[in-house]
Enzyme design. Structure first.
Site, PDB file in Angstrom:
ATOM      1  N   ASP A   1       0.836  -1.203   0.000  1.00  0.00           N
ATOM      2  CA  ASP A   1       0.000   0.000   0.000  1.00  0.00           C
ATOM      3  C   ASP A   1       0.871   1.254   0.000  1.00  0.00           C
ATOM      4  O   ASP A   1       2.025   1.228   0.432  1.00  0.00           O
ATOM      5  CB  ASP A   1      -0.979   0.014   1.187  1.00  0.00           C
ATOM      6  CG  ASP A   1      -0.304  -0.036   2.545  1.00  0.00           C
ATOM      7  OD1 ASP A   1       0.668  -0.801   2.705  1.00  0.00           O
ATOM      8  OD2 ASP A   1      -0.724   0.713   3.446  1.00  0.00           O
TER       9      ASP A   1
ATOM     10  N   GLU B   1      -0.077  -1.224   5.761  1.00  0.00           N
ATOM     11  CA  GLU B   1       0.973  -0.781   6.691  1.00  0.00           C
ATOM     12  C   GLU B   1       0.766   0.681   7.054  1.00  0.00           C
ATOM     13  O   GLU B   1       0.960   1.093   8.203  1.00  0.00           O
ATOM     14  CB  GLU B   1       2.357  -0.983   6.071  1.00  0.00           C
ATOM     15  CG  GLU B   1       3.515  -0.770   7.062  1.00  0.00           C
ATOM     16  CD  GLU B   1       3.922   0.679   7.256  1.00  0.00           C
ATOM     17  OE1 GLU B   1       4.538   0.989   8.302  1.00  0.00           O
ATOM     18  OE2 GLU B   1       3.624   1.529   6.392  1.00  0.00           O
TER      19      GLU B   1
HETATM   20 ZN   LIG Z   1       6.616   2.130   4.364  1.00  0.00          ZN
END
Ligand SMILES: [Zn+2]
Length: 425
Positions: free
Chosen positions: A94, A157
């Site tokens: 992401d 994340e």
């Molecule tokens: Zn990162």
């Protein structure tokens, strides 16, 4: 120096560029979690062609997981010949939104001046590509290696990693005996090893008041003024105390080598929804503040919380009508891998060979997915090491250097070799 291995990495210079561009072209923006599934499927296909077993795992029920935006992760594993340790490279797929200020298309993967540009080039699709060619080079030279190699591409994340590494860790995918060593190619600069991160405590503090007509505030009790007293006590007492707490953790940048707290938000009374009309005259009966406290290995979380509640309790004793509530929003303990841990010494040796210098050992001011590996997976042989330049992350015209990717891939290949086939020399 292992010339065959280093040459095998060098031979893949064009491939690391192509791979980075391919990854950038999936606009995996989080939130909301765009294009996770096609990106994960593409990585799975790429690794299947290199004889990895691959699995797509959805972070079902995680924050943000819907049929429109499924949290799709990919985990790939290639078994070696015979028993041995397992090395896992974990990258998040992401990226944060592109934002304004770009001079190139953020999802095109533009190559110029020896760099690949794009959202996620530095954080951390370039790092993922570097780790993948490090693995490929190693497999080309040592097809009969012992143990196993895993590569994962995980989601979310940037929003805490709950549908990504946390979800996989809960399934046992980041624990022994499944995995022994974890390298996360986050952008921490190619000659530095990131051993861990500071701790986090987010909390919401609410002061309570009593609603009344704004023309007669003495009939009510203003929750915003109570919150003002909290802020004043923080200024007088808490911030100076935090500033004075220094850590032995090698946090970068230097300014984060102590305790810090940010006030993320403060809201009290009626919302601003009346705009462009006029507000009504009310004494606010509530005020809420969210704090973001970053703490050190030297501090215990109950002490960290106790410092804040002691101030609130004092106000409750001393200030008429002061009432409050406090609610934990998130907590993450600080973590720091030992400098003599196998994954650290293996990558340190790679840095010495490639850059002819001692590595810098650093700690990240904020957290990243290592927290889930440590806390849920109970695996402490984990570091972040990758090619990107930390300061470029999340900014317009983000880029990753092609030389940096190749050099860090060499470091990772040397580290992989040491971990799987034993330290050399
Ligand atoms: Zn990162």
């Amino acid at each position: 120096m292992n010339d065959r291995l280093l040459r095998a990495v060098e031979d893949r210079r064009d491939e690391v560029v192509a791979l980075t561009r391919d990854l950038i072209r999936f606009p995996t923006v989080n939130p909301p979690g765009e294009a996770y599934t096609p990106c994960a499927e593409w990585i799975a296909g790429y690794l299947r062609r290199r004889r990895f077993d691959t699995q797509l795992i959805r972070g079902e029920g995680a924050p943000g997981d819907t049929d429109r935006y499924p949290r799709t992760n990919v985990v790939a594993r290639r078994e070696g010949r015979g028993p041995g340790p397992v090395v896992h490279f974990n990258s998040h797929i992401d990226v944060v939104e592109a934002g304004d200020g770009w001079t190139v298309d953020p999802f095109e993967g533009v190559v110029k001046h020896g760099r690949v540009y794009g959202r996620g080039a530095c954080d951390m699709k370039g790092g993922m590509a570097a780790s993948m060619i490090a693995v490929e080079a190693f497999l080309a030279v040592y097809p009969d290696f012992p143990g196993a190699i895993e590569i994962s591409g995980t989601v979310d994340e940037e929003s805490g990693g709950f549908g990504g590494v946390a979800h996989l860790a809960r399934m046992g995918l980041f624990s022994k005996p499944r995995v022994d060593h974890v390298i996360i190619p986050e952008p921490l600069n190619k000659d530095r090893i990131c051993l861990g991160h500071r701790g986090v405590w987010w909390a919401e503090i609410e002061t309570k008041g009593e609603i009344a007509h704004g023309s007669m505030p003495f009939l009510g009790d203003c929750a915003v003024r109570h919150m003002g007293a909290v802020l004043e006590a923080f200024e007088d007492q808490l911030f100076p105390a935090l500033d004075a707490k220094r850590t032995e953790m090698p946090v970068v940048p230097e300014g984060a080598r102590r305790s810090t707290m940010n006030i993320n938000s403060i809201h009290g009374g009626q919302t601003e929804d009346y705009r462009p009309g006029l507000p009504s005259p009310n004494v606010p009966d509530w005020c809420r503040m969210t704090i973001d406290r970053r703490f050190l290995l030297e501090e215990r979380i109950d002490e960290v919380k106790g410092e804040v509640t002691a101030i609130l309790d004092r106000l409750a004793r001393e200030r008429p009508k002061f009432r409050y509530a406090i609610r934990d929003v998130m907590e993450v303990l600080p973590t720091m891998t030992e400098r003599d841990a196998p994954v650290v010494t293996a990558i340190a040796d790679g840095i010495r060979q490639i850059f002819e210098k001692e590595p810098d050992y650093v700690i990240s001011p904020g957290t990243y997915d290592q927290k889930h590996v440590a806390r849920i997976g109970h695996l402490h042989d984990c570091i972040a090491y990758g090619p990107g330049i930390l300061d470029l992350a999340h900014r317009p015209d983000e880029w990753v250097g092609i030389d940096d990717m190749v050099e860090s891939a060499k470091v990772m290949a040397i580290g992989l070799d040491a971990l799987l086939r034993g330290p050399k020399g």
